[in-house]
Design an enzyme around this catalytic site. Sequence first.
Site, PDB file in Angstrom:
ATOM      1  N   LYS A  13       0.814  -1.375   0.135  1.00 20.50           N
ATOM      2  CA  LYS A  13      -0.147  -0.057  -0.210  1.00 20.50           C
ATOM      3  C   LYS A  13       0.927   1.127   0.029  1.00 20.50           C
ATOM      4  O   LYS A  13       2.092   1.294   0.363  1.00 20.50           O
ATOM      5  CB  LYS A  13      -0.785  -0.104   1.261  1.00 20.50           C
ATOM      6  CG  LYS A  13      -2.002   0.847   1.158  1.00 20.50           C
ATOM      7  CD  LYS A  13      -3.334   0.094   0.364  1.00 20.50           C
ATOM      8  CE  LYS A  13      -4.428   0.708   0.097  1.00 20.50           C
ATOM      9  NZ  LYS A  13      -5.621  -0.251  -0.418  1.00 20.50           N
TER      10      LYS A  13
ATOM     11  N   ASP B  35      -6.810   3.936  -4.767  1.00 19.56           N
ATOM     12  CA  ASP B  35      -7.401   3.764  -3.415  1.00 19.56           C
ATOM     13  C   ASP B  35      -8.394   4.976  -3.105  1.00 19.56           C
ATOM     14  O   ASP B  35      -8.278   5.957  -4.202  1.00 19.56           O
ATOM     15  CB  ASP B  35      -6.612   3.478  -2.472  1.00 19.56           C
ATOM     16  CG  ASP B  35      -7.073   2.816  -0.960  1.00 19.56           C
ATOM     17  OD1 ASP B  35      -7.615   1.803  -1.286  1.00 19.56           O
ATOM     18  OD2 ASP B  35      -7.405   3.670  -0.082  1.00 19.56           O
TER      19      ASP B  35
END
Length: 446
Positions: free
Chosen positions: A124, A164
């Site tokens: 991430k 995201d």
Amino acid sequence: MNVKNLMAELERKHPGESEYLQAVQEVLESIEEVYNQHPEFEKAKIVERIVEPDRIFTFRVTWVDDKGEVQTNLGYRVQFNSAIGPYKGGLRFHKAVNPSMLKFLGFEQTFKNALTTLPMGGAKGGSDFDPVGKSDAEIMRFCQAFMTELWNNIGVDTDVPAGDVGVGGREIGFLNGMYQKLARKYHTGVLTGKGMTWGGSVLRPEATGFGALYFVQHMLDKAGKSIKGATVAISGFGNVAWGAATKATELGAKVIAISGPDGVIYNPNGMTDEKIAYMLELRASNRNIVAPFAERFPDATFTPGKKAWSVKCDIALPCAFQNELNGDDAKELIANGTWCCAEVSNMGCTPEAIHAFQSAGILFAPGKAVNAGGVATSGLEMTQNCMHISWSGKEVDEKLHYIMQSIHEACVKYGTQEDGTVNYVKGANIAGFMKVATAMLEQGII
Ligand code: GLU
């Protein structure tokens, strides 16, 4: 392993990293029993290794805004675990981004990606850059500056970022353009969520929401219930909420609420094509408010300061941010007769909320199972890029269906309880963990 001792040790090493510690605790509590039946895991210290990211890149991102002022943000990439494949996971641009948030997301991503059946490790990244109120030109300059630092650490076989919160098709475009310029590498598979003319996969924008609804359908089937005619409350109005609202409506449910940071829209007549399309317009405006929906559609009403969970509904779908549904929200939903909650956002519910749902016998499933269709379709995008072909919408949708069904089966396999009901939190955590742990074990102490 002893969860209490392990958590105490992690809190000592990473003080104040509350989201990360919360995500780790949830997984460790679910897997404790199974883990302790495998002395080989204990011997290889799998759990001590799996909770720490492989590495974190932190960098300064400096750019110039439209007024000519110099701005500086922080950028990160957390490469969490590569045991089952190259690092894979999104980038989040949001003012609250910090290492704890990205570590929790990278940790969750590792198990989620394992559930997809595809060979992808977990990662991430992101920045505390706040896209709210920024012009397209500012977003472009920020993305270019961000990629100037990141490009050397990513690649088609090493680490494949995607979107995201705050990062959609527009941002992926700017990031990919800059990557190619800096790296002088033109493989289409370095980022996913690309535009349709330059390597993107059909259905990727819809995939998180569509996959979530396919999962909910399996969950309801198993419990002898149906989504047809059910009322659905959705939080958020971004890409994920849009995909979920589209598919829920198509399956015969009535989406009676969406929400934003400014309040909730009550939409008693459900969605129309026009309303669903307007969600995208609202999001693209970069204002981050949902109120204009009620000005545009007079049958809907806006209540400031309220969450989607204040609306009486059968099914609650958190689609926005972590910990957006707390214990009090869960109690309100339960009192209003809600019988299913599926996390479409990552860690959308607090531990108190999950506990309230589970003790009230409400069907509950966690984000890493429910929302895995997004990254799974990113995996399908990577496959198409590596094969230099494009599949049709039908082909991608069939594969997404199959993947969501497999994830549901894995949850049932590991989460079925003595009374025959399924604990989806336990099922998803154990299934994801067993795959990653086995891969780590077989590849030695590294
Ligand atoms: N950000 C999404 C997730 O939380 C998608 C990641 C990706 O497509 O790599 O899973």
